[in-house]
Design an enzyme around this catalytic site. Structure first.
Site, PDB file in Angstrom:
ATOM      1  N   CYS A   1       0.820  -1.215   0.030  1.00  0.00           N
ATOM      2  CA  CYS A   1       0.077  -0.036  -0.117  1.00  0.00           C
ATOM      3  C   CYS A   1       1.042   1.423   0.000  1.00  0.00           C
ATOM      4  O   CYS A   1       1.773   1.244   0.706  1.00  0.00           O
ATOM      5  CB  CYS A   1      -0.850   0.158   1.321  1.00  0.00           C
TER       6      CYS A   1
ATOM      7  N   HIS B   1      -9.012  -3.407  -2.431  1.00  0.00           N
ATOM      8  CA  HIS B   1      -8.060  -2.954  -1.660  1.00  0.00           C
ATOM      9  C   HIS B   1      -8.444  -1.597  -1.533  1.00  0.00           C
ATOM     10  O   HIS B   1      -8.619  -0.885  -0.355  1.00  0.00           O
ATOM     11  CB  HIS B   1      -6.550  -2.972  -2.205  1.00  0.00           C
ATOM     12  N   GLU B   2      -8.714  -0.935  -2.662  1.00  0.00           N
ATOM     13  CA  GLU B   2      -8.819   0.716  -2.735  1.00  0.00           C
ATOM     14  C   GLU B   2     -10.442   0.858  -2.323  1.00  0.00           C
ATOM     15  O   GLU B   2     -10.616   2.159  -1.415  1.00  0.00           O
ATOM     16  CB  GLU B   2      -8.777   1.265  -4.383  1.00  0.00           C
TER      17      GLU B   2
ATOM     18  N   HIS C   1     -10.077   1.208   1.322  1.00  0.00           N
ATOM     19  CA  HIS C   1      -9.775   2.482   1.878  1.00  0.00           C
ATOM     20  C   HIS C   1     -11.165   3.651   1.987  1.00  0.00           C
ATOM     21  O   HIS C   1     -10.915   4.391   2.966  1.00  0.00           O
ATOM     22  CB  HIS C   1      -8.854   3.274   0.709  1.00  0.00           C
TER      23      HIS C   1
END
Length: 194
Positions: free
Chosen positions: A108, A150-151, A154
């Site tokens: 990351c 993953h994004e 966030h």
């Protein structure tokens, strides 16, 4: 414009982000800034909290990763006929995940110097708006699906290290403490947690 990337410990990375619409101030410039920041950092994905904006927006580029992989790596990381994407995701919502999972290393831009094995679904269905705020519903697989997950996390205030076992997190405690103190080695501009 290239923005500094927020680093682990910055409270914005733990905020649940808010939906936006086309009236969001300077949204075109924000999206372009995110792409420029991502390219400058040589990453494959970037979420708005990583440039200090708690909004549901992220960009994904798995096309460059595909281009750099060997044929053997492509077979492992990409579905057949998938060459990667360059896409902007606004107000994304993952609506389905495959039962099939796979484990591989993940890093990351907000947690430099750390790379850990993470298990994620092989495919996802995601509903989102593109950069023109057109509604989209698509299925993504493999490496592309991993970056999207993953994004997306966030924008939910989650980090990939949240998937690690308590034992593994304990082993990483010293490294994470160093990052919190700003002792990092990043090739791109960063914004410390304080």
């Amino acid at each position: 414009m290239i923005k500094p990337i927020t680093i682990y410990g910055n409270p914005v990375l733990r905020k649940e982000c808010v939906n936006i619409d086309e009236t969001y101030p300077s949204i075109r410039e924000v999206i372009e800034t995110m792409w420029q920041t991502l390219r400058n950092a040589d990453g494959c994905g970037l979420a708005a909290p990583q440039i200090n904006l708690p909004i549901k927006l992220f960009v994904v580029n798995s096309r460059d990763s595909y281009a750099y992989m060997s044929a053997r790596e492509r077979e492992r990381f990409f579905a057949k006929d998938d060459c990667g994407i360059e896409e902007t995701f606004i107000n994304a919502e993952i609506t389905a995940c495959s039962d099939e999972v796979w484990t591989t290393g993940e890093g990351c831009l907000s947690i430099p110097d750390l790379y850990e094995e993470v298990t994620r679904p092989w495919s996802i269905t995601i509903k989102y708006q593109d950069k023109e705020f057109n509604e989209q519903v698509k299925v993504y697989y493999g490496y592309t699906a991993r970056i999207i997950q993953h994004e997306f996390e966030h924008t939910e205030g989650k980090l990939y290290i949240d998937h690690l076992s308590p034992f593994r997190k304990q082993l990483l405690r010293n490294k994470l403490t160093r990052i919190l103190k700003g002792k990092i080695n990043a090739s791109y501009p960063t914004q410390k947690s304080y």
